[in-house]
Design a protein around this motif. Sequence first.
Motif, PDB file in Angstrom:
ATOM      1  N   CYS A  75      46.506  42.369  35.359  1.00 43.68           N
ATOM      2  CA  CYS A  75      46.213  43.435  36.321  1.00 43.68           C
ATOM      3  C   CYS A  75      44.831  44.037  36.101  1.00 43.68           C
ATOM      4  O   CYS A  75      44.289  43.988  34.994  1.00 43.68           O
ATOM      5  CB  CYS A  75      47.240  44.551  36.197  1.00 43.68           C
ATOM      6  N   PHE A  76      44.282  44.635  37.170  1.00 41.55           N
ATOM      7  CA  PHE A  76      43.011  45.356  37.078  1.00 41.55           C
ATOM      8  C   PHE A  76      42.934  46.396  38.192  1.00 41.55           C
ATOM      9  O   PHE A  76      43.615  46.287  39.216  1.00 41.55           O
ATOM     10  CB  PHE A  76      41.816  44.389  37.177  1.00 41.55           C
ATOM     11  N   LEU A  77      42.087  47.402  37.990  1.00 41.46           N
ATOM     12  CA  LEU A  77      41.813  48.420  39.002  1.00 41.46           C
ATOM     13  C   LEU A  77      40.493  48.068  39.675  1.00 41.46           C
ATOM     14  O   LEU A  77      39.478  47.867  38.992  1.00 41.46           O
ATOM     15  CB  LEU A  77      41.724  49.811  38.368  1.00 41.46           C
ATOM     16  N   MET A 101      47.701  52.383  43.973  1.00 40.50           N
ATOM     17  CA  MET A 101      46.552  52.880  44.732  1.00 40.50           C
ATOM     18  C   MET A 101      46.060  54.157  44.073  1.00 40.50           C
ATOM     19  O   MET A 101      46.840  54.922  43.508  1.00 40.50           O
ATOM     20  CB  MET A 101      46.948  53.155  46.185  1.00 40.50           C
ATOM     21  N   SER A 102      44.763  54.370  44.171  1.00 37.18           N
ATOM     22  CA  SER A 102      44.130  55.550  43.593  1.00 37.18           C
ATOM     23  C   SER A 102      43.104  56.071  44.586  1.00 37.18           C
ATOM     24  O   SER A 102      42.419  55.286  45.249  1.00 37.18           O
ATOM     25  CB  SER A 102      43.440  55.151  42.275  1.00 37.18           C
ATOM     26  N   TYR A 117      45.066  48.795  42.624  1.00 31.87           N
ATOM     27  CA  TYR A 117      45.477  48.179  41.378  1.00 31.87           C
ATOM     28  C   TYR A 117      46.155  46.853  41.727  1.00 31.87           C
ATOM     29  O   TYR A 117      47.205  46.831  42.358  1.00 31.87           O
ATOM     30  CB  TYR A 117      46.431  49.121  40.640  1.00 31.87           C
ATOM     31  N   CYS A 118      45.514  45.741  41.356  1.00 33.14           N
ATOM     32  CA  CYS A 118      45.972  44.395  41.732  1.00 33.14           C
ATOM     33  C   CYS A 118      46.500  43.647  40.505  1.00 33.14           C
ATOM     34  O   CYS A 118      45.926  43.761  39.421  1.00 33.14           O
ATOM     35  CB  CYS A 118      44.803  43.590  42.315  1.00 33.14           C
ATOM     36  N   CYS A 119      47.569  42.857  40.709  1.00 29.61           N
ATOM     37  CA  CYS A 119      48.173  42.087  39.614  1.00 29.61           C
ATOM     38  C   CYS A 119      48.509  40.675  40.076  1.00 29.61           C
ATOM     39  O   CYS A 119      48.743  40.432  41.259  1.00 29.61           O
ATOM     40  CB  CYS A 119      49.472  42.751  39.146  1.00 29.61           C
TER      41      CYS A 119
END
Length: 178
Positions: A75-77, A101-102, A117-119
């Motif tokens: 994962c990463f932002l 989401m941010s 935020y994707c994984c």
Amino acid sequence: MRTAGLFLLLTGILANGQELHWENGYDQSLEFKCPAGQSISYIKMFPCITNKPSQHDDRMWEFGCKNTFDSGADCFLSPYVNDSDQTFTYECPPHHIIRGMSSYHSNKHEDCRWQFYCCRSSGQCTANCEWTTDVNCFDEFFHWTVPNQNYLVGAESYHENKHENRRWKYKYCSKVQC
């Protein structure tokens, strides 16, 4: 009249035993991430409605999650995908799914900057992707659910100063072995 309609909508939701759980307050940052192994299953947005059409505020958000990933998801932002008052289209990299989401709210612009935020799990890919049409109108409560057997992978949004709000589209895909 619009405030009365929203009151009736919320009263109906509460009467049906569904508890509202907003992830942020008005004019506050939003930091939402599904638990490990899960991704976003639905999105609700509640706008601030006042009696003065020219007076607007930020929005409140609620999310649901569903099981998605095997253990060990990578994962990463994302970096911010927009500046205030700007349109954006964001898709996680291929075969990644949105877990969170941010956003950061600017009172000066009455708009937010967004991150996602994707994984990705090894051995799992996305396929058969589609974009929704606009899921909301300006200044309206909305509730969008990711279609069954699909996963959220992208978002598109534009801001209109007249309404000090955004319209949203979402991209979703099925998940396959690869």
